[in-house]
Write an enzyme that holds these catalytic residues in place. Structure first.
Site, PDB file in Angstrom:
ATOM      1  NE  ARG A 185      -3.387  -2.099   2.783  1.00 22.63           N
ATOM      2  CZ  ARG A 185      -3.388  -2.547   4.023  1.00 22.63           C
ATOM      3  NH1 ARG A 185      -3.022  -1.757   5.011  1.00 22.63           N
ATOM      4  NH2 ARG A 185      -3.755  -3.785   4.292  1.00 22.63           N
ATOM      5  CB  ALA A 218      -8.862  -2.463   1.102  1.00 26.16           C
ATOM      6  CG  ASP A 234     -11.189  -5.848   1.947  1.00 20.69           C
ATOM      7  OD1 ASP A 234     -12.306  -5.602   2.411  1.00 20.69           O
ATOM      8  OD2 ASP A 234     -10.900  -5.707   0.743  1.00 20.69           O
ATOM      9  CD  GLU A 235      -3.522  -6.145   6.945  1.00 23.87           C
ATOM     10  OE1 GLU A 235      -2.531  -6.645   7.518  1.00 23.87           O
ATOM     11  OE2 GLU A 235      -3.468  -5.065   6.330  1.00 23.87           O
ATOM     12  N   GLY A 236      -8.381  -6.010   8.211  1.00 24.15           N
ATOM     13  CA  GLY A 236      -8.933  -6.045   9.562  1.00 24.15           C
ATOM     14  C   GLY A 236     -10.137  -6.947   9.668  1.00 24.15           C
TER      15      GLY A 236
END
Length: 497
Positions: free
Chosen positions: A129, A164, A167-169
């Site tokens: 990112r 994103a 999304d990771e969280g």
């Protein structure tokens, strides 16, 4: 003559009984096998391309899914040699080459016939990112090189992309709750959905970003921080936010850069670092600090000069310096706000803290749910130890040794002042690397969500054949019984002669 006739009938009936009994046994075994054996296991491969390293995970689940979602377990993990893929800007092809060894190991585990139908995905996180922000062309070249390498393998390659932060969280939240049996659990011979109040929150601290995800007590007022899932027939609404540049490595670099900028007005003076142990000294190139877009530079800085850093071992000043990296004033007057002006409802329920939360506290022996005052006291005492004593006490751990003081204090500032945990809610946090033998992170959650898109394996044909098999079984059972009774009658009259 009569004895010979009865003997032949007796032997014939015994033969019929044995044949029909054997046939019935075979039918029962076929039926039992079809009932007890699961449909063929499915496999999935996920690469977690983090900022500092890449890991591969192989997951498997039965073909007959539970309520449209696979019951997934971890079958293999493999650590890719070398740094994170975002480090290969000068030679993107090497980013792809570095993944081959782990993928080959995964394919040895998975039956060869299933390779073409094994979904394979690479998700890169905060490291890429940041690179995408700094140089989008370099980021695209790396992803293209990775895709080119992985697409040559006999798998169902779904692509490589930058995940994103939200999304990771969210996928990390799914992972935690799945492995703890909060989404689905086996009880009294069947799979059931636990009560929603049992759900736990997820705290992730990577190298470049940190994520918080949980189900709050009340409604989520900012829709940009809300994600919804449907898993195992139930709907979930989760608060989640990812803070880029607040991961462990980026915070340490930002802290050093800020201290350096404050001292560079005094030409040649060493930077006095309160988070480094007293007696520690090192020289490093100033330019290496400014490779990241997380660190803002001024035109007056000479990036070619070297920087001398001296530790002072002052945890109080270290906390002050760490606080200066947060923007707490942007939340003044707001009821539900974490830091940097980001909306966050009050933390609620139990939380699992993993990745660098766990690694830092594991080093400091603070993963046993000690009370907050004990944790704070332990970190401060460690920070006040002279560097020579620290080096002697922890041989072989030189790479990260100087940073554990800053990491420990940063975790306390982030959790207490950033995410607004308190002395009362602190005991709700567990620091864990694994749960149920599964690594905690976003990859399992991603695969669970992904399996909802994979068609369920048709159950074996025993359902269609079930009636005919049992009918035939009953016929042969009756035939066996008649033959045995007939043989017994012949034998009885035979012995009466």
């Amino acid at each position: 003559m009569g004895r010979s006739w009865k003997e032949r009938v007796f032997m014939t009936l015994l033969g019929v009984a044995a044949a029909s009994g054997l046939t019935m046994l075979i039918l029962i075994l076929v039926k039992a096998t079809n009932v007890l054996l699961p449909a063929d296991a499915k496999f999935g491969i996920v690469f977690d391309a983090g900022s500092s390293h890449t890991s591969l995970f192989v997951y498997q689940w039965p073909g007959n899914k539970e309520k449209d979602t696979g019951v997934v377990s971890q079958a293999l993990t493999c650590q890719v040699e070398g740094p994170g893929i975002s480090s290969y800007t000068s030679d993107p092809t090497q980013a792809g080459e570095s993944l081959k060894s782990c993928l080959e190991e995964a394919l040895v585990l998975i039956p060869q016939a299933q390779h073409p139908e094994t979904p394979t995905f690479l998700g890169s996180t905060a490291g890429m990112r940041l690179l995408s922000q700094k140089n989008g062309s370099q980021a695209r070249d790396i992803l293209a090189a990775v895709s080119q390498t992985l697409s040559k393998f006999p798998v169902d390659f779904w692509g490589a992309k930058i995940l994103a932060g939200q999304d990771e969280g969210a996928f990390g939240w799914i992972t935690i709750n799945y492995v703890l049996g909060m989404l689905l659990k086996y009880s009294s011979g069947q799979w059931i959905l636990p009560e929603e109040g049992m759900l736990v929150g997820a705290l992730d601290l990577g190298g470049a970003s940190t994520q918080i995800s949980f189900v709050p007590q009340g409604p989520i007022l900012d829709q940009s921080t809300q994600v919804t899932f449907r898993l195992y027939g139930a709907n979930y609404s989760v608060y989640t936010h990812s803070y880029l540049c607040f991961g462990r490595d980026q915070i340490l670099n930002r802290l050093l850069a800020k201290l350096a900028q404050d001292r560079l007005s005094s030409q040649g003076a060493p930077v006095r670092h309160p988070c480094y142990h007293s007696g520690y000294q090192a020289t490093l190139p100033l330019g290496s600090l400014y490779d990241s877009p997380c660190i803002h530079t001024t035109d007056s800085l000479n990036h070619t000069q070297n920087l001398t850093v001296e530790g002072t071992g002052n945890p109080g000043n270290c906390v002050v310096a760490l606080r200066s990296l947060f923007n707490f004033s942007s939340c003044e007057g707001q009821e539900h706000c974490a830091f940097n002006g980001v909306y966050q409802p009050p933390v609620h329920g139990q939380f699992y803290a993993f990745s660098n939360f766990y690694y830092t506290f594991h080093f400091l022996n603070l993963t046993s749910r000690q009370p907050l005052n004990t944790v704070n006291d332990t970190v401060w005492k460690f920070c006040q130890k002279p560097w020579k004593l620290v080096e002697v006490s922890y041989p072989g751990q030189e790479r990260w040794l100087r940073d554990y003081c800053a990491s420990g204090l940063y975790i306390l500032v982030l959790l207490l002042e950033g995410y607004k945990f308190s002395e009362e809610t602190w005991p709700n946090i567990q620091f864990q690397k694994q749960a149920g033998g599964t690594d905690i992170g976003w990859t399992l959650g991603f695969m669970l969500n992904l399996t909802g898109m994979i068609p369920a394996e048709a159950l074996t044909q025993w359902r269609a054949q079930s009636y005919s098999i049992w009918t035939a079984g009953v016929v042969f059972a009756v035939l066996t019984l008649v033959a045995i009774l007939g043989a017994a009658a012949i034998h009885f009259f035979w012995t009466q002669d």
